[in-house]
Design a protein around this motif. Structure first.
Motif, PDB file in Angstrom:
ATOM      1  N   ALA A  24       0.856  -1.184   0.000  1.00 52.85           N
ATOM      2  CA  ALA A  24       0.000   0.000   0.000  1.00 52.85           C
ATOM      3  C   ALA A  24       0.891   1.232   0.000  1.00 52.85           C
ATOM      4  CB  ALA A  24      -0.933  -0.004   1.208  1.00 52.85           C
ATOM      5  N   ARG A  25       0.268   2.375  -0.229  1.00 57.44           N
ATOM      6  CA  ARG A  25       1.009   3.636  -0.265  1.00 57.44           C
ATOM      7  C   ARG A  25       0.839   4.442   1.009  1.00 57.44           C
ATOM      8  NH1 ARG A  25       1.899   4.158  -6.096  1.00 57.44           N
ATOM      9  NH2 ARG A  25       0.736   2.443  -7.047  1.00 57.44           N
ATOM     10  N   SER A  26       0.017   3.940   1.907  1.00 59.68           N
ATOM     11  CA  SER A  26      -0.154   4.535   3.231  1.00 59.68           C
ATOM     12  C   SER A  26      -0.560   3.416   4.183  1.00 59.68           C
ATOM     13  CB  SER A  26      -1.200   5.654   3.213  1.00 59.68           C
ATOM     14  OG  SER A  26      -2.477   5.140   2.848  1.00 59.68           O
ATOM     15  N   LEU A  27      -0.664   3.745   5.465  1.00 59.95           N
ATOM     16  CA  LEU A  27      -0.891   2.722   6.487  1.00 59.95           C
ATOM     17  C   LEU A  27      -2.393   2.413   6.579  1.00 59.95           C
ATOM     18  CD1 LEU A  27       1.383   1.454   8.240  1.00 59.95           C
ATOM     19  CD2 LEU A  27       0.583   2.890  10.111  1.00 59.95           C
ATOM     20  N   LEU A  28      -2.904   1.683   5.579  1.00 61.10           N
ATOM     21  CA  LEU A  28      -4.339   1.418   5.481  1.00 61.10           C
ATOM     22  C   LEU A  28      -4.808   0.350   6.473  1.00 61.10           C
ATOM     23  CD1 LEU A  28      -4.947   1.467   1.616  1.00 61.10           C
ATOM     24  CD2 LEU A  28      -5.667   3.175   3.310  1.00 61.10           C
ATOM     25  N   ASP A 124       2.300  17.691  11.174  1.00 57.53           N
ATOM     26  CA  ASP A 124       3.179  17.377  10.048  1.00 57.53           C
ATOM     27  C   ASP A 124       4.656  17.353  10.450  1.00 57.53           C
ATOM     28  OD1 ASP A 124       3.471  20.050  10.532  1.00 57.53           O
ATOM     29  OD2 ASP A 124       3.373  20.671   8.427  1.00 57.53           O
ATOM     30  N   ARG A 125       4.933  17.094  11.729  1.00 59.45           N
ATOM     31  CA  ARG A 125       6.305  17.050  12.207  1.00 59.45           C
ATOM     32  C   ARG A 125       6.538  15.804  13.076  1.00 59.45           C
ATOM     33  NH1 ARG A 125       6.502  20.497   8.974  1.00 59.45           N
ATOM     34  NH2 ARG A 125       7.420  22.594   9.091  1.00 59.45           N
ATOM     35  N   ASP A 149       7.172  15.722   8.076  1.00 60.21           N
ATOM     36  CA  ASP A 149       6.372  14.606   7.579  1.00 60.21           C
ATOM     37  C   ASP A 149       5.548  15.131   6.401  1.00 60.21           C
ATOM     38  OD1 ASP A 149       5.003  12.267   7.218  1.00 60.21           O
ATOM     39  OD2 ASP A 149       4.640  11.941   9.347  1.00 60.21           O
ATOM     40  N   HIS A 150       6.029  14.889   5.189  1.00 57.89           N
ATOM     41  CA  HIS A 150       5.529  15.558   3.993  1.00 57.89           C
ATOM     42  C   HIS A 150       4.114  15.162   3.591  1.00 57.89           C
ATOM     43  CE1 HIS A 150       6.676  11.713   2.242  1.00 57.89           C
ATOM     44  NE2 HIS A 150       7.932  11.917   2.599  1.00 57.89           N
ATOM     45  N   GLY A 151       3.591  14.068   4.124  1.00 61.41           N
ATOM     46  CA  GLY A 151       2.236  13.661   3.806  1.00 61.41           C
ATOM     47  C   GLY A 151       2.076  12.993   2.456  1.00 61.41           C
ATOM     48  N   TYR A 249       9.465  10.012  -6.047  1.00 62.85           N
ATOM     49  CA  TYR A 249       9.878  11.202  -6.791  1.00 62.85           C
ATOM     50  C   TYR A 249       8.836  12.282  -6.569  1.00 62.85           C
ATOM     51  CZ  TYR A 249      11.769  14.041 -10.604  1.00 62.85           C
ATOM     52  OH  TYR A 249      12.336  15.055 -11.350  1.00 62.85           O
ATOM     53  N   GLY A 250       9.246  13.387  -5.956  1.00 61.42           N
ATOM     54  CA  GLY A 250       8.277  14.413  -5.578  1.00 61.42           C
ATOM     55  C   GLY A 250       7.251  13.884  -4.597  1.00 61.42           C
ATOM     56  N   HIS A 251       7.666  12.950  -3.726  1.00 63.41           N
ATOM     57  CA  HIS A 251       6.833  12.322  -2.696  1.00 63.41           C
ATOM     58  C   HIS A 251       5.717  11.446  -3.280  1.00 63.41           C
ATOM     59  CE1 HIS A 251       9.080  14.646   0.128  1.00 63.41           C
ATOM     60  NE2 HIS A 251       8.554  15.803  -0.239  1.00 63.41           N
TER      61      HIS A 251
END
Length: 343
Positions: A24-28, A124-125, A149-151, A249-251
């Protein structure tokens, strides 16, 4: 086959087996320690941060491995090169470290007589604070670092083990977090500036089998002013549904297939300080890796054994994004490691 997890649900079924294997691309997937049905002595939970620039790096670990807890600080100076690691152990924490069940909020902390580590996530930190008496040559080490934490996307993998249906590996890697702060070692200060210093988080929860070997590589930085990094790995668990190989690349994440770690050998033994070569079966990741320093550690206590080689160096090669764009990489700082454990 690369199966992507796209909806939020529980990590484990009611019987304790992994509900869905894949990436996954996030903690689903929602981790719940109390839902684990395996032997409680087999649970392993850890937060690991590496913060680096071209001159120096610090690595921080808090781990609750049930029968053994670990608080570790490593400092690496790439210019000499030189490194030192100190890793005090705690007996039978058994979950009392209270590791958060998500990386997205909360505190991970360990306070002992002669050291402490504190990882705090707010909005975001990420705020990292640490201190260790007599870290090296009677010198105290301490520091404070803030990570942005760029999100954006991260690498998340849910991996089962063929040998044990109740074992699993749930892991998130967040690359390319701009870092600001300092490390003091004795009277020497080392400054992390966000335009040149980046952090990676290795957040993991799981139940492991007793004997395993894994390979892991990572890099974070700026490529022509754009945040760029990657996570590569293999060898750990049943990755038939998905690997943990990703470009950033670019988050934004770009999924890779399988990456092979080609470590040079000498007389049949891995020669970690000679150049490594990396290839992928989708022809989207080709790298040569020139080592600078091997952060090696070996422990053999009979039934407990660990042989770790985390090698820092420079990556040169090319990668291909999902849309076919080719990026040329030259002398990009990162690491590659091979770790064998019986524990």
């Amino acid at each position: 086959m690369q199966h992507e997890i796209t909806r939020k649900h529980d990590l484990l079924r009611p019987n304790g087996t992994l509900s869905e294997a894949g990436f996954a691309r996030s903690l689903l997937l929602d981790y719940d320690r109390s839902a684990i049905k395996a032997n409680k002595f087999r649970i392993k939970e850890w937060d690991y941060y590496l913060i680096a620039n071209r001159e120096f790096a610090v690595a921080l670990t808090i781990a609750d491995n049930s029968y053994m807890g670990l608080d570790s600080i490593s400092f690496i100076d790439f210019r000499k090169p030189w490194q030192h690691t100190k890793s005090p152990m705690r007996l039978f924490p058994m979950g009392h470290t209270h590791m958060p069940e998500t990386s997205e909020t909360g505190y991970t902390e360990s306070f002992c007589k002669n050291h402490f580590l504190s990882f705090r996530k707010e909005k975001d930190r990420r705020f990292l604070k640490f201190h260790m008496d007599h870290f090296y040559d009677h010198k105290t080490l301490d520091g404070e670092i803030t990570l942005e934490d760029h999100g954006g996307d991260s690498m998340v993998i849910a991996t089962p083990f063929v040998e044990d249906p109740l074992a699993f590996y749930y892991n998130q890697k967040i690359n390319c977090m701009a870092a600001k702060g300092y490390v003091n070692l004795g009277d020497q200060s080392y400054i992390f500036r966000p335009e040149e210093s980046f952090g990676v988080l290795d957040w993991g929860r799981g139940v492991w089998t007793y004997k395993n070997t894994w390979y892991w590589g990572s890099s974070s930085g700026l490529l022509d002013g754009v945040p760029f990094g990657f996570n590569i790995g293999c060898g750990f668990g049943d990755d038939s549904e998905a690997t943990e190989n990703m470009l950033f690349y670019g988050h934004k994440a770009h999924k890779l297939s399988r990456v092979t770690f080609n470590i040079p050998t000498l007389n049949g033994v891995d020669n970690y300080l000679e150049p490594w070569f990396f290839t992928s079966d989708d022809d989207r990741f080709k790298m040569i890796f020139h080592p600078i320093i091997d952060r090696a550690a070996k422990t053999n206590l009979g039934i407990l054994c660990s042989d770790q080689h985390q090698v820092f160096g420079l990556y040169t090669g090319r990668v291909v994004l999902d849309d076919g764009t080719v990026l040329t990489i030259k002398d990009f700082l990162g690491f590659a490691e091979k770790v064998f454990n019986k524990w």
